[in-house]
Design a protein around this motif. Structure first.
Motif, mmCIF file in Angstrom:
data_model
loop_
_atom_site.group_PDB
_atom_site.id
_atom_site.type_symbol
_atom_site.label_atom_id
_atom_site.label_comp_id
_atom_site.label_asym_id
_atom_site.label_seq_id
_atom_site.Cartn_x
_atom_site.Cartn_y
_atom_site.Cartn_z
ATOM 1 N N ILE A 1 0.830 -1.212 0.000
ATOM 2 C CA ILE A 1 0.000 0.000 0.000
ATOM 3 C C ILE A 1 0.863 1.260 0.000
ATOM 4 N N GLU A 2 1.950 1.222 -0.718
ATOM 5 C CA GLU A 2 2.904 2.337 -0.718
ATOM 6 C C GLU A 2 2.311 3.623 -1.291
ATOM 7 N N THR A 3 1.243 3.510 -2.080
ATOM 8 C CA THR A 3 0.646 4.705 -2.696
ATOM 9 C C THR A 3 -0.208 5.504 -1.711
ATOM 10 N N ILE A 4 -0.550 4.922 -0.560
ATOM 11 C CA ILE A 4 -1.387 5.631 0.411
ATOM 12 C C ILE A 4 -0.521 6.588 1.237
ATOM 13 N N LYS A 5 -0.911 7.838 1.266
ATOM 14 C CA LYS A 5 -0.152 8.852 2.000
ATOM 15 C C LYS A 5 -0.495 8.826 3.494
ATOM 16 N N ASN A 6 0.478 9.183 4.304
ATOM 17 C CA ASN A 6 0.315 9.273 5.764
ATOM 18 C C ASN A 6 -0.181 7.965 6.365
ATOM 19 N N ILE A 7 0.249 6.865 5.814
ATOM 20 C CA ILE A 7 -0.218 5.564 6.264
ATOM 21 C C ILE A 7 0.120 5.314 7.728
ATOM 22 N N GLU A 8 1.273 5.820 8.174
ATOM 23 C CA GLU A 8 1.710 5.593 9.554
ATOM 24 C C GLU A 8 0.769 6.262 10.557
ATOM 25 N N LYS A 9 0.244 7.425 10.206
ATOM 26 C CA LYS A 9 -0.598 8.194 11.126
ATOM 27 C C LYS A 9 -2.060 7.760 11.086
ATOM 28 N N LYS A 10 -2.526 7.329 9.914
ATOM 29 C CA LYS A 10 -3.965 7.110 9.718
ATOM 30 C C LYS A 10 -4.432 5.680 9.953
ATOM 31 N N SER A 11 -3.516 4.730 10.069
ATOM 32 C CA SER A 11 -3.929 3.333 10.186
ATOM 33 C C SER A 11 -3.495 2.723 11.505
ATOM 34 N N GLN A 12 -4.101 1.606 11.833
ATOM 35 C CA GLN A 12 -3.693 0.827 12.994
ATOM 36 C C GLN A 12 -2.600 -0.159 12.582
ATOM 37 N N LYS A 13 -1.707 -0.459 13.499
ATOM 38 C CA LYS A 13 -0.650 -1.429 13.225
ATOM 39 C C LYS A 13 -0.908 -2.699 14.041
ATOM 40 N N LEU A 14 -0.754 -3.827 13.370
ATOM 41 C CA LEU A 14 -0.967 -5.116 14.010
ATOM 42 C C LEU A 14 0.275 -5.979 13.864
ATOM 43 N N LEU A 15 0.501 -6.855 14.822
ATOM 44 C CA LEU A 15 1.627 -7.780 14.750
ATOM 45 C C LEU A 15 1.475 -8.725 13.556
ATOM 46 N N THR A 16 2.590 -9.074 12.950
ATOM 47 C CA THR A 16 2.563 -10.063 11.875
ATOM 48 C C THR A 16 2.747 -11.475 12.407
ATOM 49 N N MET A 17 3.505 -11.600 13.516
ATOM 50 C CA MET A 17 3.751 -12.902 14.132
ATOM 51 C C MET A 17 3.806 -12.724 15.641
ATOM 52 N N GLN A 18 3.491 -13.804 16.365
ATOM 53 C CA GLN A 18 3.565 -13.738 17.825
ATOM 54 C C GLN A 18 4.155 -15.025 18.392
ATOM 55 N N GLU A 19 4.852 -14.895 19.507
ATOM 56 C CA GLU A 19 5.431 -16.067 20.162
ATOM 57 C C GLU A 19 4.329 -16.889 20.807
ATOM 58 N N VAL A 20 4.379 -18.199 20.597
ATOM 59 C CA VAL A 20 3.453 -19.122 21.238
ATOM 60 C C VAL A 20 4.112 -19.733 22.469
ATOM 61 N N SER A 21 5.393 -20.002 22.323
ATOM 62 C CA SER A 21 6.186 -20.536 23.443
ATOM 63 C C SER A 21 7.621 -20.096 23.249
ATOM 64 N N GLU A 22 8.486 -20.553 24.113
ATOM 65 C CA GLU A 22 9.896 -20.188 24.011
ATOM 66 C C GLU A 22 10.510 -20.680 22.709
ATOM 67 N N LYS A 23 9.958 -21.769 22.156
ATOM 68 C CA LYS A 23 10.532 -22.384 20.964
ATOM 69 C C LYS A 23 9.678 -22.238 19.708
ATOM 70 N N THR A 24 8.462 -21.726 19.834
ATOM 71 C CA THR A 24 7.570 -21.660 18.664
ATOM 72 C C THR A 24 7.018 -20.258 18.451
ATOM 73 N N ILE A 25 6.641 -20.006 17.194
ATOM 74 C CA ILE A 25 6.100 -18.706 16.815
ATOM 75 C C ILE A 25 4.977 -18.915 15.800
ATOM 76 N N GLN A 26 3.948 -18.064 15.867
ATOM 77 C CA GLN A 26 2.773 -18.214 15.007
ATOM 78 C C GLN A 26 2.628 -17.042 14.048
ATOM 79 N N CYS A 27 2.345 -17.362 12.785
ATOM 80 C CA CYS A 27 2.041 -16.328 11.798
ATOM 81 C C CYS A 27 0.604 -15.877 12.006
#
Length: 442
Positions: A14-40
């Motif tokens: 979405i590089e064509t959208i101006k002021n994207i940093e200010k106007k949108s919410q940011k969400l995690l792309t991945m999160q830790e499930v445990s010390e050894k695993t990670i979830q997309c």
């Protein structure tokens, strides 16, 4: 910023959208499930950190990489779907439904009004798309966002113009992996199930067509995408002619409301497959020969109808083509499969009667309709032909109002459980249709 409503996408998308940093919410792309695993958080898949770590010490997801690489150095950009606003939507369908179709249509509309999910179990050729029209119209007028998704691109390509013709003034978009059109926000869209991975709490009504089809069936990644794409207070609709065991169990336990339509709109019974022994069909074709049983059946069928021949593999189909051409030198024929660059053109030529015989892989088992065809499944005992595939293939015959005496033949050299179960299911639906008064005497 409408492009972000109900979507979670990477910044490079979405590089064509101006002021994207200010106007949108940011969400995690991945999160830790445990010390050894990670979830997309796009596809839901869980990975061992050791296997998905980059040299930058970030982690990435290999499972949905075809949609663009996701890693822990990135964020998803998102805006919530706006509150629905009631409006007037032009409805351009003046057709009529049969009593059976109307009952299903009414059930579905009631489920949408109550924000419930429902399975529509309707035989192949029952007119599932037409039964959706009233519900889609109601939903759009409520201001809801509606998506119809299918695992197969071919089904989407056939479905989109039919939906658009009924709602000609409604902005709509068709989304799939090979689309050239840029994404834009619409309240109505048709897409492949893979495309749902880009949406987040977007849809009030999500309809999954061919829910039992590859690659959706049993695919945790795609089913995670469905759960992420719908709003908390929404309706999920499953369309199928061959429901999965998981869905039938939910129905049996009253966890999922289900409407069953066991008959087609033209009120004729479903063609029941005929079984024919075909001795060592595989070995004969590999030697460049055409099995006698196959030749005899083609001769009998091609007099009245065009013929679809389903083959268990592409290599076998290509060998068979040469052998059949020698036996039927004056008959126009071709073969088609998923990797064929001329696939769409060949299907169109078959519809236009430029071919009398079309050999195909399972790519044409569903989502396509031809006038006046009979079907042969060569090697129906091959493992590629599961029960659902055989039911769908048999359903290619006698789909139009005009009767053409089309036939279905299973050629084999060892009857399988899948073959017996497919025939049993078709007979069961015929019996149920007669009992409900939805089928006329032949």
């Amino acid at each position: 910023m409408q492009e972000l409503w109900g979507r979670k996408v990477l910044k490079r998308e979405i590089e064509t959208i101006k002021n994207i940093e200010k106007k949108s919410q940011k969400l995690l792309t991945m999160q830790e499930v445990s010390e050894k695993t990670i979830q997309c958080l796009r596809c839901g898949q869980i990975h061992s950190k050791n296997t998905v770590q980059l040299v930058t010490e970030h982690y990435y997801c290999p499972k949905c990489i075809q949609l663009g690489r996701v890693d822990t150095s990135q964020k998803f950009y998102y805006l919530p779907e706006p509150t629905p606003v009631k409006r007037t939507v032009h409805f351009a369908w003046d057709g009529t439904l049969t009593d059976g179709q109307q009952a299903v249509s009414d059930d579905l509309l009631a489920s949408i009004k109550n924000h419930e999910s429902r399975m529509i179990w309707a035989v192949t050729g029952a007119g599932k798309t037409e039964m959706l029209f009233k519900t889609i119209h109601y939903s759009l007028e409520c201001g809801y966002r509606v998506a119809i998704a299918s695992p197969r691109v071919d089904v989407c390509l056939e479905l989109f113009p039919r939906i658009h013709a009924v709602f000609p003034e409604e902005p709509a978009i068709l989304l799939h992996g090979k689309m050239e059109e840029c994404y834009r926000y619409t309240k109505l869209l048709v897409c492949t199930t893979h495309q749902l991975l880009r949406f987040f709490h977007a849809f009030d009504v999500l309809i999954i067509d061919e829910v039992d089809a590859f690659p959706f069936v049993g695919n945790q990644l795609l089913q995670y995408g469905v759960k992420q794409a719908i709003k908390k207070n929404s309706s999920l609709v499953y369309l199928t002619a061959t429901p999965t065991k998981e869905l039938t169990k939910k129905t049996d336990k009253n966890e999922l409301k289900t409407s069953i339509l066991p008959a087609r709109y033209h009120r004729r019974i479903l063609p029941v497959p005929k079984i024919k022994w075909c001795h060592q069909w595989y070995k004969k074709i590999k030697k460049g020969n055409t099995p006698k049983a196959l030749v005899a059946i083609i001769h009998s069928l091609v007099i009245k109808n065009d013929v679809l021949i389903f083959c268990p593999s592409i290599s076998l189909m290509e060998q068979l083509k040469g052998a059949v051409e020698k036996k039927f030198p004056e008959v126009a024929l071709a073969c088609v499969h998923s990797q064929d660059p001329e696939r769409l053109e060949k299907v169109l030529k078959m519809r236009n009667k430029e071919y009398r015989i079309l050999m195909t892989s399972t790519i044409l088992e569903r989502g396509v309709t031809f006038d006046g065809v009979s079907v042969i499944v060569l090697g129906a005992n091959h493992p590629v032909f599961a029960t659902s595939a055989l039911v769908q293939i048999a359903g290619r015959v006698d789909r139009r109002m005009d009767y053409t005496a089309g036939e279905v033949w299973f050629l084999h050299d060892g009857c399988t459980k899948a073959m017996k179960e497919a025939i049993k299911q078709i007979k069961k639906m015929n019996t149920l249709g007669i009992e409900r008064g939805l089928i006329d005497d032949m």
